[in-house]
Motif scaffolding. Structure first.
Motif, PDB file in Angstrom:
ATOM      1  N   LEU A 120       0.622  -1.243   0.045  1.00 29.84           N
ATOM      2  CA  LEU A 120       0.008  -0.030   0.018  1.00 29.84           C
ATOM      3  C   LEU A 120       0.647   1.320  -0.036  1.00 29.84           C
ATOM      4  O   LEU A 120       1.938   1.256   0.698  1.00 29.84           O
ATOM      5  CB  LEU A 120      -1.109   0.095   1.341  1.00 29.84           C
ATOM      6  CG  LEU A 120      -1.960   1.333   1.468  1.00 29.84           C
ATOM      7  CD1 LEU A 120      -2.983   1.148   0.230  1.00 29.84           C
ATOM      8  CD2 LEU A 120      -2.636   1.006   2.727  1.00 29.84           C
ATOM      9  N   VAL A 121       0.315   2.209  -0.907  1.00 26.93           N
ATOM     10  CA  VAL A 121       1.328   3.635  -0.879  1.00 26.93           C
ATOM     11  C   VAL A 121       0.138   4.615  -0.554  1.00 26.93           C
ATOM     12  O   VAL A 121      -1.007   4.739  -0.956  1.00 26.93           O
ATOM     13  CB  VAL A 121       1.779   3.854  -2.324  1.00 26.93           C
ATOM     14  CG1 VAL A 121       2.244   5.350  -2.201  1.00 26.93           C
ATOM     15  CG2 VAL A 121       2.779   2.748  -2.542  1.00 26.93           C
ATOM     16  N   VAL A 122       0.501   5.327   0.500  1.00 28.09           N
ATOM     17  CA  VAL A 122      -0.281   6.159   0.887  1.00 28.09           C
ATOM     18  C   VAL A 122       0.363   7.782   0.767  1.00 28.09           C
ATOM     19  O   VAL A 122       1.299   8.056   1.026  1.00 28.09           O
ATOM     20  CB  VAL A 122      -0.591   6.078   2.460  1.00 28.09           C
ATOM     21  CG1 VAL A 122      -1.496   7.431   2.914  1.00 28.09           C
ATOM     22  CG2 VAL A 122      -1.310   4.772   2.840  1.00 28.09           C
ATOM     23  N   GLN A 123      -0.415   8.602   0.158  1.00 27.87           N
ATOM     24  CA  GLN A 123       0.160   9.790  -0.051  1.00 27.87           C
ATOM     25  C   GLN A 123      -0.681  10.924   0.992  1.00 27.87           C
ATOM     26  O   GLN A 123      -1.888  10.990   0.901  1.00 27.87           O
ATOM     27  CB  GLN A 123      -0.139  10.510  -1.635  1.00 27.87           C
ATOM     28  CG  GLN A 123       0.042  11.958  -1.892  1.00 27.87           C
ATOM     29  CD  GLN A 123       1.266  12.382  -2.150  1.00 27.87           C
ATOM     30  OE1 GLN A 123       1.905  11.894  -3.043  1.00 27.87           O
ATOM     31  NE2 GLN A 123       2.021  13.175  -1.498  1.00 27.87           N
ATOM     32  N   VAL A 124       0.095  11.614   1.601  1.00 25.71           N
ATOM     33  CA  VAL A 124      -0.404  12.458   2.447  1.00 25.71           C
ATOM     34  C   VAL A 124      -0.348  13.930   2.287  1.00 25.71           C
ATOM     35  O   VAL A 124       0.998  14.438   1.798  1.00 25.71           O
ATOM     36  CB  VAL A 124      -0.098  12.231   4.009  1.00 25.71           C
ATOM     37  CG1 VAL A 124      -0.550  13.389   4.963  1.00 25.71           C
ATOM     38  CG2 VAL A 124      -0.176  10.968   4.600  1.00 25.71           C
ATOM     39  N   LEU A 125      -1.197  14.637   2.119  1.00 22.12           N
ATOM     40  CA  LEU A 125      -1.280  16.301   1.654  1.00 22.12           C
ATOM     41  C   LEU A 125      -1.603  17.170   2.779  1.00 22.12           C
ATOM     42  O   LEU A 125      -2.530  16.826   3.449  1.00 22.12           O
ATOM     43  CB  LEU A 125      -2.190  16.235   0.336  1.00 22.12           C
ATOM     44  CG  LEU A 125      -1.933  15.401  -0.876  1.00 22.12           C
ATOM     45  CD1 LEU A 125      -3.063  15.799  -1.983  1.00 22.12           C
ATOM     46  CD2 LEU A 125      -0.515  15.546  -1.433  1.00 22.12           C
ATOM     47  N   ASP A 126      -1.153  18.340   2.645  1.00 18.67           N
ATOM     48  CA  ASP A 126      -1.499  19.426   3.602  1.00 18.67           C
ATOM     49  C   ASP A 126      -2.999  20.084   3.251  1.00 18.67           C
ATOM     50  O   ASP A 126      -3.542  19.634   2.010  1.00 18.67           O
ATOM     51  CB  ASP A 126      -0.589  20.313   4.010  1.00 18.67           C
ATOM     52  CG  ASP A 126      -0.135  21.359   2.859  1.00 18.67           C
ATOM     53  OD1 ASP A 126      -0.944  21.334   1.872  1.00 18.67           O
ATOM     54  OD2 ASP A 126       1.085  21.728   2.779  1.00 18.67           O
ATOM     55  N   LYS A 127      -3.355  20.836   4.010  1.00 16.61           N
ATOM     56  CA  LYS A 127      -4.657  21.730   3.383  1.00 16.61           C
ATOM     57  C   LYS A 127      -4.751  22.163   2.143  1.00 16.61           C
ATOM     58  O   LYS A 127      -5.812  22.402   1.533  1.00 16.61           O
ATOM     59  CB  LYS A 127      -4.910  22.775   4.707  1.00 16.61           C
ATOM     60  CG  LYS A 127      -6.182  23.412   4.679  1.00 16.61           C
ATOM     61  CD  LYS A 127      -6.475  24.330   5.521  1.00 16.61           C
ATOM     62  CE  LYS A 127      -7.738  25.008   5.696  1.00 16.61           C
ATOM     63  NZ  LYS A 127      -7.902  26.012   6.682  1.00 16.61           N
ATOM     64  N   GLU A 128      -3.332  22.645   1.737  1.00 17.66           N
ATOM     65  CA  GLU A 128      -3.286  23.309   0.508  1.00 17.66           C
ATOM     66  C   GLU A 128      -3.048  22.329  -0.732  1.00 17.66           C
ATOM     67  O   GLU A 128      -2.911  22.776  -1.873  1.00 17.66           O
ATOM     68  CB  GLU A 128      -2.058  24.294   0.490  1.00 17.66           C
ATOM     69  CG  GLU A 128      -2.475  25.551   1.633  1.00 17.66           C
ATOM     70  CD  GLU A 128      -1.088  26.572   1.569  1.00 17.66           C
ATOM     71  OE1 GLU A 128      -0.124  26.108   1.015  1.00 17.66           O
ATOM     72  OE2 GLU A 128      -1.499  27.672   1.917  1.00 17.66           O
ATOM     73  N   GLY A 129      -3.052  20.942  -0.360  1.00 17.02           N
ATOM     74  CA  GLY A 129      -2.819  20.147  -1.344  1.00 17.02           C
ATOM     75  C   GLY A 129      -1.322  19.692  -1.569  1.00 17.02           C
ATOM     76  O   GLY A 129      -0.882  19.177  -2.860  1.00 17.02           O
ATOM     77  N   LYS A 130      -0.353  20.172  -0.871  1.00 16.55           N
ATOM     78  CA  LYS A 130       1.085  20.065  -1.143  1.00 16.55           C
ATOM     79  C   LYS A 130       1.588  18.948  -0.059  1.00 16.55           C
ATOM     80  O   LYS A 130       0.732  18.550   0.717  1.00 16.55           O
ATOM     81  CB  LYS A 130       2.173  21.343  -0.545  1.00 16.55           C
ATOM     82  CG  LYS A 130       1.391  22.579  -1.333  1.00 16.55           C
ATOM     83  CD  LYS A 130       2.301  23.578  -1.009  1.00 16.55           C
ATOM     84  CE  LYS A 130       1.996  24.892  -1.657  1.00 16.55           C
ATOM     85  NZ  LYS A 130       2.518  26.238  -1.113  1.00 16.55           N
ATOM     86  N   PRO A 131       2.456  17.920  -0.526  1.00 21.39           N
ATOM     87  CA  PRO A 131       2.924  16.953   0.172  1.00 21.39           C
ATOM     88  C   PRO A 131       3.298  17.185   1.491  1.00 21.39           C
ATOM     89  O   PRO A 131       3.969  18.320   1.816  1.00 21.39           O
ATOM     90  CB  PRO A 131       4.191  16.215  -0.524  1.00 21.39           C
ATOM     91  CG  PRO A 131       4.094  16.964  -2.006  1.00 21.39           C
ATOM     92  CD  PRO A 131       3.186  18.114  -1.874  1.00 21.39           C
ATOM     93  N   ALA A 132       3.136  16.346   2.532  1.00 18.58           N
ATOM     94  CA  ALA A 132       3.235  16.752   3.896  1.00 18.58           C
ATOM     95  C   ALA A 132       4.097  15.771   4.452  1.00 18.58           C
ATOM     96  O   ALA A 132       3.876  14.527   4.597  1.00 18.58           O
ATOM     97  CB  ALA A 132       1.790  16.587   4.756  1.00 18.58           C
ATOM     98  N   PRO A 133       5.582  15.814   4.821  1.00 18.78           N
ATOM     99  CA  PRO A 133       6.559  15.145   5.106  1.00 18.78           C
ATOM    100  C   PRO A 133       6.171  15.038   6.573  1.00 18.78           C
ATOM    101  O   PRO A 133       5.868  15.622   7.641  1.00 18.78           O
ATOM    102  CB  PRO A 133       7.810  15.744   4.739  1.00 18.78           C
ATOM    103  CG  PRO A 133       7.416  17.286   4.975  1.00 18.78           C
ATOM    104  CD  PRO A 133       5.946  17.308   4.264  1.00 18.78           C
ATOM    105  N   ASP A 134       6.994  13.866   7.096  1.00 23.33           N
ATOM    106  CA  ASP A 134       6.928  13.582   8.568  1.00 23.33           C
ATOM    107  C   ASP A 134       5.384  13.162   9.076  1.00 23.33           C
ATOM    108  O   ASP A 134       5.331  13.413  10.337  1.00 23.33           O
ATOM    109  CB  ASP A 134       7.782  14.525   9.528  1.00 23.33           C
ATOM    110  CG  ASP A 134       9.142  14.549   9.305  1.00 23.33           C
ATOM    111  OD1 ASP A 134       9.764  13.430   8.884  1.00 23.33           O
ATOM    112  OD2 ASP A 134       9.960  15.698   9.303  1.00 23.33           O
ATOM    113  N   ALA A 135       4.711  12.964   8.353  1.00 26.97           N
ATOM    114  CA  ALA A 135       3.393  12.398   8.925  1.00 26.97           C
ATOM    115  C   ALA A 135       3.545  10.790   9.025  1.00 26.97           C
ATOM    116  O   ALA A 135       3.995   9.960   8.241  1.00 26.97           O
ATOM    117  CB  ALA A 135       2.330  12.434   7.853  1.00 26.97           C
TER     118      ALA A 135
END
Length: 228
Positions: free
Chosen positions: A33-48
Protein backbone atom coordinates in the motif's frame (compact mmCIF):
# COMPACT_ATOMS: atom_id res chain seq x y z
CA UNK A 1 -19.36 -54.24 -2.86
CA UNK A 2 -16.33 -52.03 -3.44
CA UNK A 3 -13.59 -51.80 -0.83
CA UNK A 4 -11.17 -48.90 -0.46
CA UNK A 5 -7.65 -49.61 0.69
CA UNK A 6 -6.58 -47.15 3.40
CA UNK A 7 -3.65 -44.87 2.61
CA UNK A 8 -0.34 -45.54 4.34
CA UNK A 9 0.07 -43.39 7.45
CA UNK A 10 3.08 -41.51 6.06
CA UNK A 11 1.23 -40.67 2.85
CA UNK A 12 -1.84 -39.58 4.80
CA UNK A 13 0.27 -37.28 7.00
CA UNK A 14 1.91 -35.76 3.93
CA UNK A 15 -1.49 -35.12 2.36
CA UNK A 16 -2.78 -33.41 5.53
CA UNK A 17 0.32 -31.21 5.72
CA UNK A 18 -0.15 -30.23 2.07
CA UNK A 19 -3.78 -29.29 2.66
CA UNK A 20 -2.85 -27.25 5.74
CA UNK A 21 -0.10 -25.44 3.82
CA UNK A 22 -2.51 -24.60 1.02
CA UNK A 23 -5.07 -23.28 3.50
CA UNK A 24 -2.45 -21.11 5.21
CA UNK A 25 -1.15 -19.73 1.92
CA UNK A 26 -4.71 -18.81 1.00
CA UNK A 27 -5.41 -16.92 4.23
CA UNK A 28 -1.95 -15.45 4.86
CA UNK A 29 -1.91 -13.29 1.75
CA UNK A 30 -0.80 -9.70 1.88
CA UNK A 31 -0.63 -6.61 -0.29
CA UNK A 32 1.43 -3.44 -0.60
CA UNK A 33 0.00 0.00 0.00
CA UNK A 34 1.19 3.49 -0.93
CA UNK A 35 -0.36 6.38 1.01
CA UNK A 36 0.06 9.99 -0.12
CA UNK A 37 -0.49 12.58 2.62
CA UNK A 38 -1.23 16.16 1.56
CA UNK A 39 -1.58 19.30 3.64
CA UNK A 40 -4.60 21.62 3.59
CA UNK A 41 -3.26 23.34 0.45
CA UNK A 42 -2.75 20.07 -1.39
CA UNK A 43 1.04 20.03 -1.01
CA UNK A 44 3.00 16.94 0.14
CA UNK A 45 3.21 16.64 3.95
CA UNK A 46 6.48 15.12 5.17
CA UNK A 47 6.93 13.54 8.62
CA UNK A 48 3.32 12.37 8.79
CA UNK A 49 2.74 8.98 10.41
CA UNK A 50 0.52 6.54 8.54
CA UNK A 51 -0.80 3.60 10.57
CA UNK A 52 -2.68 0.66 9.08
CA UNK A 53 -4.72 -1.48 11.47
CA UNK A 54 -5.84 -4.61 9.59
CA UNK A 55 -8.77 -6.66 10.86
CA UNK A 56 -6.72 -9.78 10.17
CA UNK A 57 -3.20 -10.35 11.48
CA UNK A 58 -2.32 -13.29 9.20
CA UNK A 59 0.86 -11.72 7.77
CA UNK A 60 3.87 -9.97 9.22
CA UNK A 61 5.21 -6.59 8.03
CA UNK A 62 8.29 -6.67 5.84
CA UNK A 63 10.00 -4.01 7.95
CA UNK A 64 9.17 -4.19 11.69
CA UNK A 65 9.14 -0.93 13.61
CA UNK A 66 12.35 -0.16 15.50
CA UNK A 67 12.62 -1.25 19.11
CA UNK A 68 15.47 1.19 19.70
CA UNK A 69 16.03 4.76 18.52
CA UNK A 70 18.64 7.48 18.99
CA UNK A 71 17.53 11.10 19.26
CA UNK A 72 20.10 13.90 19.22
CA UNK A 73 19.85 17.38 20.69
CA UNK A 74 21.90 19.67 18.52
CA UNK A 75 21.67 23.29 17.37
CA UNK A 76 18.69 23.69 19.72
CA UNK A 77 16.69 20.98 17.93
CA UNK A 78 15.62 17.38 18.37
CA UNK A 79 17.03 15.29 15.52
CA UNK A 80 15.16 13.57 14.01
CA UNK A 81 12.18 15.85 14.55
CA UNK A 82 9.82 12.86 14.40
CA UNK A 83 10.62 9.26 15.29
CA UNK A 84 8.36 6.25 14.74
CA UNK A 85 8.81 3.30 17.10
CA UNK A 86 7.06 0.20 18.42
CA UNK A 87 5.49 0.01 21.87
CA UNK A 88 8.20 -0.75 24.42
CA UNK A 89 10.95 0.83 22.32
CA UNK A 90 13.98 2.23 24.10
CA UNK A 91 15.41 5.63 23.24
CA UNK A 92 18.83 7.09 23.83
CA UNK A 93 19.02 10.89 23.95
CA UNK A 94 22.36 12.50 23.14
CA UNK A 95 23.15 16.17 23.85
CA UNK A 96 25.62 17.39 21.23
CA UNK A 97 25.27 21.04 22.25
CA UNK A 98 27.81 22.64 24.64
CA UNK A 99 25.05 23.78 26.99
CA UNK A 100 22.61 21.91 29.23
CA UNK A 101 19.31 20.53 27.90
CA UNK A 102 16.34 18.73 29.36
CA UNK A 103 14.06 16.15 27.77
CA UNK A 104 10.46 16.61 28.84
CA UNK A 105 8.18 13.93 27.38
CA UNK A 106 4.39 14.27 27.55
CA UNK A 107 1.30 13.25 25.58
CA UNK A 108 0.95 15.24 22.35
CA UNK A 109 -2.06 16.91 20.79
CA UNK A 110 -5.52 16.40 22.24
CA UNK A 111 -4.27 13.37 24.21
CA UNK A 112 -2.54 15.72 26.67
CA UNK A 113 -5.93 16.60 28.16
CA UNK A 114 -6.57 12.94 29.03
CA UNK A 115 -3.10 12.25 30.40
CA UNK A 116 -2.85 11.09 33.99
CA UNK A 117 -0.75 12.91 36.56
CA UNK A 118 2.90 11.91 36.43
CA UNK A 119 2.65 10.46 32.95
CA UNK A 120 5.70 10.89 30.74
CA UNK A 121 9.27 11.45 31.89
CA UNK A 122 11.91 14.13 32.40
CA UNK A 123 15.66 13.81 31.83
CA UNK A 124 18.56 16.19 32.28
CA UNK A 125 21.63 16.18 30.05
CA UNK A 126 24.72 18.30 30.68
CA UNK A 127 26.32 20.07 27.76
CA UNK A 128 28.99 18.32 25.71
CA UNK A 129 32.49 19.25 26.93
CA UNK A 130 34.85 20.17 24.11
CA UNK A 131 36.88 17.17 23.01
CA UNK A 132 34.90 14.76 25.20
CA UNK A 133 31.99 12.36 24.55
CA UNK A 134 28.46 13.78 24.55
CA UNK A 135 26.20 13.19 27.52
CA UNK A 136 23.42 10.61 27.10
CA UNK A 137 20.24 9.49 28.87
CA UNK A 138 17.85 6.60 28.22
CA UNK A 139 14.07 6.22 28.31
CA UNK A 140 11.39 3.70 27.33
CA UNK A 141 8.16 4.39 25.42
CA UNK A 142 5.71 1.92 26.91
CA UNK A 143 2.37 3.46 25.89
CA UNK A 144 1.02 3.82 22.32
CA UNK A 145 0.33 7.29 20.96
CA UNK A 146 2.10 10.54 20.11
CA UNK A 147 4.69 11.93 22.54
CA UNK A 148 5.81 15.56 22.61
CA UNK A 149 9.46 16.22 23.43
CA UNK A 150 10.49 19.57 24.88
CA UNK A 151 13.18 21.27 26.94
CA UNK A 152 12.52 23.22 30.16
CA UNK A 153 15.38 25.62 29.44
CA UNK A 154 14.78 26.22 25.72
CA UNK A 155 11.07 26.51 25.04
CA UNK A 156 11.50 26.60 21.25
CA UNK A 157 12.86 23.05 21.17
CA UNK A 158 10.24 20.58 20.04
CA UNK A 159 10.27 17.01 18.77
CA UNK A 160 7.90 14.07 18.61
CA UNK A 161 7.91 10.31 18.97
CA UNK A 162 4.97 8.30 17.66
CA UNK A 163 4.58 4.97 19.44
CA UNK A 164 2.53 2.62 17.27
CA UNK A 165 0.76 -0.49 18.54
CA UNK A 166 0.32 -1.62 14.93
CA UNK A 167 3.49 -2.84 13.19
CA UNK A 168 2.13 -1.63 9.84
CA UNK A 169 3.16 2.01 10.16
CA UNK A 170 5.47 4.35 8.25
CA UNK A 171 6.64 7.96 8.08
CA UNK A 172 6.07 10.01 4.95
CA UNK A 173 9.13 11.34 3.17
CA UNK A 174 9.69 14.75 1.60
CA UNK A 175 7.22 13.75 -1.14
CA UNK A 176 4.51 13.06 1.43
CA UNK A 177 4.49 9.35 0.56
CA UNK A 178 4.50 6.41 2.98
CA UNK A 179 4.98 2.88 1.70
CA UNK A 180 3.71 -0.14 3.62
CA UNK A 181 4.50 -3.68 2.55
CA UNK A 182 2.95 -7.04 3.34
CA UNK A 183 -0.24 -5.67 4.85
CA UNK A 184 -2.74 -8.52 5.47
CA UNK A 185 -5.50 -8.63 2.89
CA UNK A 186 -8.99 -7.65 3.89
CA UNK A 187 -10.66 -4.87 5.86
CA UNK A 188 -8.42 -2.30 7.56
CA UNK A 189 -8.49 1.10 9.22
CA UNK A 190 -5.96 3.70 8.10
CA UNK A 191 -4.96 6.54 10.42
CA UNK A 192 -2.74 9.53 9.70
CA UNK A 193 -1.06 11.65 12.35
CA UNK A 194 0.98 14.83 12.03
CA UNK A 195 2.64 16.89 14.76
CA UNK A 196 0.84 20.07 13.68
CA UNK A 197 -2.57 18.40 13.42
CA UNK A 198 -3.93 19.06 16.91
CA UNK A 199 -7.20 17.19 16.39
CA UNK A 200 -6.81 13.63 15.10
CA UNK A 201 -8.30 12.89 11.69
CA UNK A 202 -10.93 10.15 11.69
CA UNK A 203 -9.62 6.75 10.61
CA UNK A 204 -10.56 5.73 7.07
CA UNK A 205 -11.88 2.30 6.15
CA UNK A 206 -9.95 0.54 3.39
CA UNK A 207 -9.82 -2.93 1.85
CA UNK A 208 -6.34 -4.29 1.21
CA UNK A 209 -5.96 -6.62 -1.78
CA UNK A 210 -3.11 -8.57 -3.34
CA UNK A 211 -2.84 -5.87 -6.01
CA UNK A 212 -0.81 -2.78 -5.04
CA UNK A 213 -3.06 -0.11 -3.59
CA UNK A 214 -2.82 3.67 -3.45
CA UNK A 215 -4.66 6.09 -1.19
CA UNK A 216 -4.54 9.86 -0.67
CA UNK A 217 -5.27 11.45 2.71
CA UNK A 218 -5.37 15.16 3.48
CA UNK A 219 -4.60 17.12 6.64
CA UNK A 220 -6.73 20.06 7.74
CA UNK A 221 -3.64 22.19 8.49
CA UNK A 222 -0.56 23.52 6.74
CA UNK A 223 2.41 22.28 8.80
CA UNK A 224 4.82 24.92 9.99
CA UNK A 225 8.20 24.99 8.28
CA UNK A 226 10.89 23.32 10.34
CA UNK A 227 13.96 25.31 11.30
CA UNK A 228 17.11 24.08 9.52
Amino acid sequence: MTCFKPLPLSLLQSALLFIAACAFSTTATAGNLVVQVLDKEGKPAPDAVVVVVPASKTAAPKNPLPSQVTIHQEKMRFVPAVSLVAVGAKAQFINNDPWEHHVRASAAGAAQFNATAGEGFELRLDGKPEGKPAKTADATFSKPGAVLLGCHIHGSMRGHVYVSDSPWAALTGADGVAQLEQVPEGAAQIKVWHADQLIDIAAQAYTVTASPGKLTLQLSVVPRRRRL
